[in-house]
Design an enzyme around this catalytic site. Structure first.
Site, PDB file in Angstrom:
ATOM      1  N   ARG A 165       0.821  -1.214   0.000  1.00 45.43           N
ATOM      2  CA  ARG A 165       0.000   0.000   0.000  1.00 45.43           C
ATOM      3  C   ARG A 165       0.858   1.269   0.000  1.00 45.43           C
ATOM      4  O   ARG A 165       0.532   2.263   0.627  1.00 45.43           O
ATOM      5  CB  ARG A 165      -0.949   0.033   1.200  1.00 45.43           C
ATOM      6  CG  ARG A 165      -1.924  -1.129   1.248  1.00 45.43           C
ATOM      7  CD  ARG A 165      -2.845  -1.165   0.030  1.00 45.43           C
ATOM      8  NE  ARG A 165      -3.676  -2.362   0.106  1.00 45.43           N
ATOM      9  CZ  ARG A 165      -3.317  -3.536  -0.423  1.00 45.43           C
ATOM     10  NH1 ARG A 165      -2.179  -3.664  -1.074  1.00 45.43           N
ATOM     11  NH2 ARG A 165      -4.116  -4.585  -0.328  1.00 45.43           N
ATOM     12  N   SER A 239     -11.447   0.500   3.034  1.00 47.49           N
ATOM     13  CA  SER A 239     -10.587   0.097   4.150  1.00 47.49           C
ATOM     14  C   SER A 239      -9.857   1.324   4.681  1.00 47.49           C
ATOM     15  O   SER A 239      -9.007   1.890   3.993  1.00 47.49           O
ATOM     16  CB  SER A 239      -9.582  -0.964   3.695  1.00 47.49           C
ATOM     17  OG  SER A 239     -10.248  -2.147   3.315  1.00 47.49           O
ATOM     18  N   GLU A 335      -5.076   4.271   5.754  1.00 49.72           N
ATOM     19  CA  GLU A 335      -4.779   4.246   4.324  1.00 49.72           C
ATOM     20  C   GLU A 335      -4.966   5.601   3.654  1.00 49.72           C
ATOM     21  O   GLU A 335      -4.151   6.011   2.842  1.00 49.72           O
ATOM     22  CB  GLU A 335      -5.649   3.194   3.612  1.00 49.72           C
ATOM     23  CG  GLU A 335      -5.125   1.786   3.727  1.00 49.72           C
ATOM     24  CD  GLU A 335      -5.674   0.873   2.636  1.00 49.72           C
ATOM     25  OE1 GLU A 335      -5.959   1.374   1.539  1.00 49.72           O
ATOM     26  OE2 GLU A 335      -5.799  -0.324   2.897  1.00 49.72           O
TER      27      GLU A 335
END
Length: 339
Positions: A165, A239, A335
């Site tokens: 990520r 998320s 995130e």
């Protein structure tokens, strides 16, 4: 190219929170990118590149600069062999529309990334991933405007320094490059098992044994529909937290108290722990915190149920992260990027 002033950013991000942008504009060509960056530099204004708004959260004070929405379009097949196809795609294209097109072409490589909101240009920034695939696995290179050297550059996959990520675009070079096109290498072969656990479970439950890109896309979309709320109906960022990455010694310690802790092996010898599991174990699943609801089907998802400010979201985030830190001695990261 029109430049708008005092624009409520909450209307352009999926969490539906935050203040105003001093300026906002859409760019549809490289020339427009160069022109607006030069203008921002001349006026000493910071800039932020906004895609679909699903991976951005906005502070209550807004952004005292210019928000640039990348709308560069286009798709072109660069090369094709009996086994693979290379496709160059504009950064402003919608990600899931591109995935659908590749699935319609019976190409394999990004079908498990179906249903992810946002744009093609945003996909490399956080190295989007889901259900066993990461976009970095298919990116050959990307074109970008380098705001430091004021030149157009081509960056290889290695240049992007993809990791879980993450990439240089949200790390060391966060405001340096403006992505204009991304080149993908996709394959003509059928998807091959073993599949990600949730996908395999869906296939088994529906007695599916013939695997095509469309079959995997359909499975992923069905799973996502069940576990992830539509941000148009329930404001959320998908998320909100990254899965935790821990060392071997941490896992050994944790297993003494939590012998059933789920883990996934990482290539570097560390372990990935589902942060949703940690949040659920800490008792937050389904809870309402400061107007933010922890989703009852997927604890990684925070839903803006009645929050009215970024401060509300930050309070909920910090309460969850603090409990995870105190309970498991694990620091979890969000995130979405912040402006």
């Amino acid at each position: 190219m029109e430049i708008h002033t005092n624009i409520p950013l909450k209307n352009f991000v999926t969490m539906r929170l935050g203040g105003n942008a001093r300026f906002m504009t859409d760019v549809r060509s490289i020339d427009e990118i160069i022109a607006i960056i030069d203008r921002a530099a001349a006026q000493n204004l910071p800039f932020y590149i906004l895609g679909g708004g699903s991976n951005t959260i906005v502070h209550d004070e807004g952004f005292d600069g210019i928000v640039i929405r990348n709308r560069i379009m286009g798709q072109e097949i660069l090369s094709e062999t009996p086994s693979e196809v290379s496709i160059r795609v504009g950064a402003g294209e919608q990600w899931d529309e591109f995935v659908k097109k590749t699935v319609d072409m019976r190409l394999t490589g990004i079908e498990a990334l179906s249903g992810i909101p946002g744009t093609v240009g945003a996909a490399p920034v956080q190295n989007i991933g889901a259900y066993g695939q990461e976009v970095a696995e298919t990116i050959v290179s990307l074109d970008a405007y380098d705001t430091q050297s004021k030149t157009l550059v081509s960056l290889s996959n290695d240049d992007c320094r993809f990791s879980y990520r993450n990439s240089i675009f949200r790390d060391t070079e966060m405001v340096r490059y403006i992505i204009t096109f991304v080149t993908f290498r996709l394959y003509k072969s059928a998807p091959q098992p073993p599949f990600y656990e949730a996908v395999q479970r869906y296939l088994d439950e529906h007695t599916i044994t013939i695997y095509t890109p469309q079959v995997i896309r359909d499975a992923v979309l069905a799973i996502r529909t069940d576990k992830l709320p539509d941000p148009k109906l329930k404001p959320n960022n998908g998320s909100f937290f990254k899965n935790a990455i821990i060392e071997d010694w941490q896992l050994t310690d944790l297993r003494e108290t939590y012998p059933d802790i789920p883990t996934y092996n990482m290539p570097d010898g560390r372990y990935k722990v589902p942060t949703g599991w940690l949040i659920e174990q800490a008792g937050f699943k389904g809870k309402l915190l400061h107007g933010i609801r922890v989703h009852d089907k997927n604890a990684l998802v925070l839903i803006n149920e009645s929050a009215t400010s970024f401060a509300d979201l930050a309070s909920a985030r910090d309460e969850i992260a603090g409990k995870i830190r105190d309970t498991f001695r694990i620091l979890i990261e969000q995130e979405p990027l912040e402006i």
